[in-house]
Each structure stands twice: as structure tokens, then as C-alpha cells.
Enzyme design. Sequence first.
Site, PDB file in Angstrom:
ATOM      1  N   GLU A  30       1.026  -1.186  -0.133  1.00 28.00           N
ATOM      2  CA  GLU A  30       0.075   0.079  -0.006  1.00 28.00           C
ATOM      3  C   GLU A  30       0.912   1.088   0.024  1.00 28.00           C
ATOM      4  OE1 GLU A  30      -3.256  -0.098  -1.288  1.00 28.00           O
ATOM      5  OE2 GLU A  30      -3.366  -1.673   0.305  1.00 28.00           O
ATOM      6  N   THR A  32       3.008   2.058  -2.063  1.00 33.34           N
ATOM      7  CA  THR A  32       4.098   1.821  -2.608  1.00 33.34           C
ATOM      8  C   THR A  32       4.359   2.173  -4.108  1.00 33.34           C
ATOM      9  OG1 THR A  32       3.522  -0.555  -2.719  1.00 33.34           O
ATOM     10  CG2 THR A  32       4.851  -0.155  -1.100  1.00 33.34           C
ATOM     11  N   SER A  64     -24.634   7.158 -17.386  1.00 31.15           N
ATOM     12  CA  SER A  64     -24.209   6.163 -16.175  1.00 31.15           C
ATOM     13  C   SER A  64     -25.523   5.904 -15.704  1.00 31.15           C
ATOM     14  CB  SER A  64     -23.194   6.482 -15.505  1.00 31.15           C
ATOM     15  OG  SER A  64     -22.989   5.757 -14.338  1.00 31.15           O
ATOM     16  N   SER A 120     -11.681   0.877  -6.464  1.00 34.36           N
ATOM     17  CA  SER A 120     -11.020   1.433  -7.635  1.00 34.36           C
ATOM     18  C   SER A 120     -12.295   1.373  -8.740  1.00 34.36           C
ATOM     19  CB  SER A 120      -9.969   0.682  -8.149  1.00 34.36           C
ATOM     20  OG  SER A 120      -9.067   1.352  -8.912  1.00 34.36           O
ATOM     21  N   GLU A 154      -6.552   9.948 -15.395  1.00 33.42           N
ATOM     22  CA  GLU A 154      -6.995  10.155 -13.778  1.00 33.42           C
ATOM     23  C   GLU A 154      -6.098  11.375 -13.398  1.00 33.42           C
ATOM     24  OE1 GLU A 154      -8.343   7.135 -11.845  1.00 33.42           O
ATOM     25  OE2 GLU A 154      -8.342   8.075  -9.740  1.00 33.42           O
ATOM     26  N   ASP A 166      -3.974   0.885  -9.723  1.00 32.04           N
ATOM     27  CA  ASP A 166      -5.541   0.493 -10.070  1.00 32.04           C
ATOM     28  C   ASP A 166      -5.729   0.338 -11.505  1.00 32.04           C
ATOM     29  OD1 ASP A 166      -5.606   1.476  -7.507  1.00 32.04           O
ATOM     30  OD2 ASP A 166      -6.766   3.478  -8.139  1.00 32.04           O
TER      31      ASP A 166
HETATM   32  P1  ADP Z   1     -12.760   4.614  -6.168  1.00 31.79           P
HETATM   33  O1  ADP Z   1     -11.761   4.408  -7.336  1.00 31.79           O
HETATM   34  O2  ADP Z   1     -11.982   3.984  -4.956  1.00 31.79           O
HETATM   35  O3  ADP Z   1     -14.108   3.836  -6.211  1.00 31.79           O
HETATM   36  P2  ADP Z   1     -12.613   7.430  -6.842  1.00 31.79           P
HETATM   37  O4  ADP Z   1     -12.861   8.548  -5.745  1.00 31.79           O
HETATM   38  O5  ADP Z   1     -11.040   7.082  -7.223  1.00 31.79           O
HETATM   39  O6  ADP Z   1     -12.987   5.932  -5.692  1.00 31.79           O
HETATM   40  O7  ADP Z   1     -13.635   7.388  -7.923  1.00 31.79           O
HETATM   41  C1  ADP Z   1     -14.876   7.363  -7.769  1.00 31.79           C
HETATM   42  C2  ADP Z   1     -15.427   8.319  -8.585  1.00 31.79           C
HETATM   43  O8  ADP Z   1     -15.476   7.763 -10.094  1.00 31.79           O
HETATM   44  C3  ADP Z   1     -16.824   8.426  -8.584  1.00 31.79           C
HETATM   45  O9  ADP Z   1     -17.252   9.702  -7.562  1.00 31.79           O
HETATM   46  C4  ADP Z   1     -17.545   8.908  -9.948  1.00 31.79           C
HETATM   47  O10 ADP Z   1     -17.180  10.193 -10.223  1.00 31.79           O
HETATM   48  C5  ADP Z   1     -16.644   8.104 -10.841  1.00 31.79           C
HETATM   49  N1  ADP Z   1     -17.217   6.812 -11.154  1.00 31.79           N
HETATM   50  C6  ADP Z   1     -16.665   5.421 -10.847  1.00 31.79           C
HETATM   51  N2  ADP Z   1     -17.586   4.647 -11.362  1.00 31.79           N
HETATM   52  C7  ADP Z   1     -18.665   5.124 -12.048  1.00 31.79           C
HETATM   53  C8  ADP Z   1     -19.890   4.882 -12.766  1.00 31.79           C
HETATM   54  N3  ADP Z   1     -20.171   3.593 -12.959  1.00 31.79           N
HETATM   55  N4  ADP Z   1     -20.798   5.762 -13.123  1.00 31.79           N
HETATM   56  C9  ADP Z   1     -20.333   7.163 -13.055  1.00 31.79           C
HETATM   57  N5  ADP Z   1     -19.196   7.632 -12.279  1.00 31.79           N
HETATM   58  C10 ADP Z   1     -18.387   6.601 -11.991  1.00 31.79           C
HETATM   59 MG    MG Z   2      -9.980   5.380  -7.725  1.00 32.28          MG
END
Ligand code: ADP
Ligand code: MG
Length: 376
Positions: A30, A32, A64, A120, A154, A166
Site C-alpha cells: 500500500e 508503494t 451512467s 477502484s 486520472e 489501479d
Molecule cells: P474509487 O476508485 O476507490 O471507487 P474514486 O474517488 O477514485 O474512488 O472514484 C470514484 C468516482 O469515479 C466517482 O465519484 C465517480 O465520479 C466515478 N465513477 C466510478 N464509477 C462510476 C460509474 N459507474 N458511473 C459514474 N461515475 C463513476
Molecule cells: Mg479511484
Amino acid sequence: MSAADVFRQRYGTEPAGLWAAPGRVNLIGEHTDYNEGYVLPFALPQRTIAAVGPAPAGEWTVCSTFADEPVSFGVTEPGEVSGWAGYVAGIVWSLRDAGFEVPGARIAIDSDVPLGSGLSSSAALESSVLTALIDLGGLDVPLERRPALAQRAENVYVGAPTGILDQSASIRCQEGRALFLDCRTYEIDQIPFDLAAEGLAILVINSNAPHQHVDGEYGARRKSCEEAAHILGVPALRDVTPDDLAEALAKLDDDVMRRRVRHIVTEDQRVLDTVELLRAGRTRDIGPLLTASHASMRDDFEITVPQVDIAVESALAAGAYGARMTGGGFGGCVLALIDTARADETVAAVEAAYAEATFTAPTCWIATAGPGATRL
Ligand code: ADP
Ligand code: MG
């Protein structure tokens, strides 16, 4: 509603195809990744599906099941499309910026990866769209280049300074394997990780703790590591070995920085030790490494919260071989290595501990190693 149904309803036509990319858990390693060290994720069966069809050149529309309105955009520069659709616009930008002719597209997204839980979902979204656009446009982008292209979406477009972990996991993982990734060379090795055959399982416990200050704390950890590497005169903390550690720590005045360095250096070694044990078929023996990783994140890197600490402690008390928080920290998920037969008991123990602490109940499930991004 499935991604294909959403596509039909929104665009009134059939998609050209469906592409899927998974969320992931990191078994160990983690913080890393941005220190150019080692990580060991595996892909979850939970995944994001992109139903995609053609659109006129230079036009993209995405909707979405997690958003009310579709978002349309043309050729954009980083940051121009904000919010969730920025991840999609970021993929288009990243491919174009690398010189690829990205076809116009209509996209409908659905996902069963929990959003914002450290599993992720952002990389799953990026990787599903990236794979779809590459296939749709017949673009010649070798698998090994793809994680870095998604990461740029990203980092540069959305502006989230995450490492390569990720996207590598979502794109390159294989079923029944954990992905051993060297984050400096991007070399990978597929490590056998079929726990069911040994009567073992990984229990994932989503702490459901609200994420707080994640971006600021992440940035602070990253800065601290980079400053330490600079003071120590190495390109990255990956270059400090456990044998060099005492000498390195003696060169640092700041106690917080010393502890940050100790986490990264010991964590890299724990990944290497875990890989060696898995290769030797000694899966149970990785337990203590997982638990040591958690202690290091809690005490030295200071990225855990009470909800994840309690999940780890109660899983261990219920007989888990090892347990640790997985993901960037400040909430998110815990994983525990358990005997499959003890899954119900372990879940009950964790739930009871949460109830006693009056925390929001956790969500638990058994995770198996699924495939990486693919056309369905
Ligand atoms: P993690 O990657 O740990 O889930 P993040 O904060 O990096 O958390 O990413 C989450 C963000 O990615 C959400 O707030 C949204 O903006 C976007 N996201 C992820 N999956 C979707 C989806 N299926 N539809 C719309 N937006 C998404
Ligand atoms: Mg993320």
C-alpha cells in the site's frame, strides 16, 4: 437496468458491443506504487460495463446508471469536463494526446463496483471505456501501454494524483491470479492465487466509513515520501532496502518522515515475501505479513481509521490468518485471509464489533480473483 438496456433506451439503437473492466483489491503493497515499489492486486468479480456504439467524429456522449443526465463533449483539454464524466473525457483526451485517432462514440455505463470505497471504481470506469474505444477504433495499443494511458486520464485530466496500481490491476489481472507489479519497470508476473482449492478465502469487509480528507492526506503522504527520497539521495524510496533502513532513518530529522519511510521500505519487502510464499504454495503463511502490513499502515503511515482497525482486530480474533486494510486509506475496505468454512462466523464477529462500537454496519463478501478488462 443493464448497460445494454440503458444504451438502447437512451440512444434508441443497439450498442456495437459491451466491454467490462473490474474493480480490484490490493492483497498487499500500500502506497508503494508512487514510490516505484511493488504491489500485488487481484481483480474482483465486480466490474464496470460499458455499452458502446459509434457517433460522428469528434463527438462523445456518456450516460451512467449512477448519474441523472448524459454528458456530451467534443475535443477537450484537461479539466474541461468535470465530475464523473471527466474520467471518460480523460480517456478520450489521453488517447488523442498519445496520437491515436479516437472514434466518436456513444457510451452507457453500469457498474457493481462500489463507488468511492477503495475498490477502484474510477479505474474500472476508465479501463472499460479505454478498452472499448481501442477496439471500436481498431487502435494499435499494446496491453502494456494501456495502464499508463488510463492513469494519465486520472492524473492529468481529472487531477487526482494516483499511482499506476489501479489501472494496471483493472487492465492486466487474470482469473485465479494475483498481479505482481513492479511499479518502476512495469514488469508483471501472474502469481497463482486460487484460494478455493486450499479451502481458503479472502473476506472483504467494506467499512462503509465516510471518507474524509482523502485527497489532502494522500497528497501529504506522497510529498513526505518524495522529500525523504530527495534527502536520502535516491530516485525513489524503492531504492532503500531493509538492510539500508537503519542508516537511512538516521539521516532523517523528522520523526513523522522517518515513520513514513519505514512503512514504505518494510511494505515493499512484505510484498516480495508474500509473492515468494504464494509461489511456494504456502498461502496460509502470508497471514502474518498481511497483519504486519496493517500495523505499519496504522502506526507508521497513519492512514487507517477506527472502523478499519476494528474490522482487522475482530477478524483476527475470530481466527483469520491475517487481515489488513486495502486501498489508499481513511476508510474503505479490509481484507482477511480465512478458512472458507469460517466465513459466517468471521462476518458475525465483525458485525458484532461494529454494533458494539455503534458504527454503521459493514458490508462483507468473499472475493475471488476475476479476469481483467475484456470485450464481452
Ligand atoms: P474509487 O476508485 O476507490 O471507487 P474514486 O474517488 O477514485 O474512488 O472514484 C470514484 C468516482 O469515479 C466517482 O465519484 C465517480 O465520479 C466515478 N465513477 C466510478 N464509477 C462510476 C460509474 N459507474 N458511473 C459514474 N461515475 C463513476
Ligand atoms: Mg479511484
